[in-house]
Design a protein around this motif. Sequence first.
Motif, mmCIF file in Angstrom:
data_model
loop_
_atom_site.group_PDB
_atom_site.id
_atom_site.type_symbol
_atom_site.label_atom_id
_atom_site.label_comp_id
_atom_site.label_asym_id
_atom_site.label_seq_id
_atom_site.Cartn_x
_atom_site.Cartn_y
_atom_site.Cartn_z
ATOM 1 N N TYR A 6 38.137 -3.949 -0.758
ATOM 2 C CA TYR A 6 39.213 -3.563 -2.281
ATOM 3 C C TYR A 6 40.615 -3.416 -1.840
ATOM 4 O O TYR A 6 41.727 -3.865 -2.444
ATOM 5 C CB TYR A 6 38.792 -2.546 -2.969
ATOM 6 C CG TYR A 6 39.342 -2.183 -3.428
ATOM 7 C CD1 TYR A 6 39.152 -2.367 -5.851
ATOM 8 C CD2 TYR A 6 40.712 -0.555 -2.921
ATOM 9 C CE1 TYR A 6 39.890 -1.074 -6.009
ATOM 10 C CE2 TYR A 6 41.682 -0.703 -4.423
ATOM 11 C CZ TYR A 6 41.275 -0.736 -5.228
ATOM 12 O OH TYR A 6 42.066 -0.102 -6.412
ATOM 13 N N ASP A 162 46.189 -2.172 -11.082
ATOM 14 C CA ASP A 162 44.921 -3.092 -11.522
ATOM 15 C C ASP A 162 45.136 -2.826 -12.851
ATOM 16 O O ASP A 162 44.873 -2.139 -13.316
ATOM 17 C CB ASP A 162 43.794 -2.253 -10.747
ATOM 18 C CG ASP A 162 43.805 -2.015 -9.560
ATOM 19 O OD1 ASP A 162 43.868 -3.190 -8.592
ATOM 20 O OD2 ASP A 162 42.838 -1.330 -8.993
ATOM 21 N N GLN A 166 38.238 1.259 -10.613
ATOM 22 C CA GLN A 166 36.863 0.679 -9.617
ATOM 23 C C GLN A 166 35.875 1.673 -9.398
ATOM 24 O O GLN A 166 36.587 3.211 -8.586
ATOM 25 C CB GLN A 166 37.325 -0.170 -8.525
ATOM 26 C CG GLN A 166 36.267 -0.562 -7.192
ATOM 27 C CD GLN A 166 35.239 -0.905 -8.385
ATOM 28 O OE1 GLN A 166 35.479 -2.806 -8.917
ATOM 29 N NE2 GLN A 166 33.649 -0.644 -8.385
ATOM 30 N N ALA A 179 31.536 -0.282 -3.299
ATOM 31 C CA ALA A 179 32.046 -0.481 -5.301
ATOM 32 C C ALA A 179 31.265 -0.799 -5.386
ATOM 33 O O ALA A 179 29.500 -1.477 -5.398
ATOM 34 C CB ALA A 179 33.231 -1.817 -5.057
#
Length: 322
Positions: A6, A162, A166, A179
């Motif tokens: 990420y 973003d 997440q 995730a």
Amino acid sequence: MRLEEYIKNRLADGRIGEDVGGIISQLADAAMVISKTIRLSGIEYDLGAETGAENSDGDEQKTLDVLAEDIIINHLKHTAASHILSEEQDDPITTGQDGQVMVAIDPLDGSSNIAVNVSVGTIFSLMPRQDAPIACAGRDQLAAGFFVYGPQTTLILAVASDQAPQCFILDDRKNSFVAVGGAVSIPTKTEEYAINAAYAEHWFPPVQEWMRQVLAGKQGAYGKAYRMRWVGSMVADAWRIFQRGGVFLYPGDKREGYTDGRLRLVYEANPISFLIEKAGGMATNGKDAILDLTPESLHQRTPLFFGATQEMTRLNTLHHNK
Ligand code: AHM
Ligand code: MG
């Protein structure tokens, strides 16, 4: 996808800089250490014991409050963070690094739950460096998130670019946050609310009126039966709301020192509100969006209402009409 990936993706296309990426990565390492430390509570340490000291807001510090802060500060020393603003410190810590990012932290949210094996967490906010005022408005945060140390150790995170936060769960076998789920989105409507109702007699009229209608269930103005959940650790209540919706309220009230509630703007309300807005929810002080407030002091408190937009709008209307 692991947290490392990420971060790597966002570094690759320039959505975050090395400084932000490095700080998030060190915070995740610190959270793994805190998570392991908590699991030894009662065996190796009495983490809920009071140290005898108070933080600047007058809360008794527990052993884990101090330990968690030490662990985070030691990890942040390996980053470019120029200042650390902590719930447990009177003033910002100057790290000596010449970076352009400051980090605000609540090292251990939900301290009163440490000794009873109920979820606690760490909240963090990354901001552009500035000397005055003490911190930027929440809307200018570079990234924000929080960890929950519960049956699972979890992380919810968003960087400024973003679209949605997440969620991650710590995989102990990989020593890595993995995730889970898709884009986090908070439903507009809810039947679930979180508030410490023991303070009802002290609330101001708008919250008393909202509660009256909620408790009246199907006969009330909102015409539905509600459920209540209150963990007493904001991180745990917030995590639930990110998973299945709901609203959280910690209003101001008439108790001495509680006109602006209990929760602090810079390292509690701002990071949570940053995530809430990205998830399609609302976060206000009853009148204005939390993210539009200008912090005037490090430990400034704010009434905090967040979650489903329908209930937030009702609360806003009640506050405006009072
Ligand atoms: P803390 O950061 O010192 O743990 O305080 C914050 C906590 C929140 O997690 C929680 O929602 C609230 O304070 C509980 O307050 P109260 O005991 O008044 O219900
Ligand atoms: Mg807290």
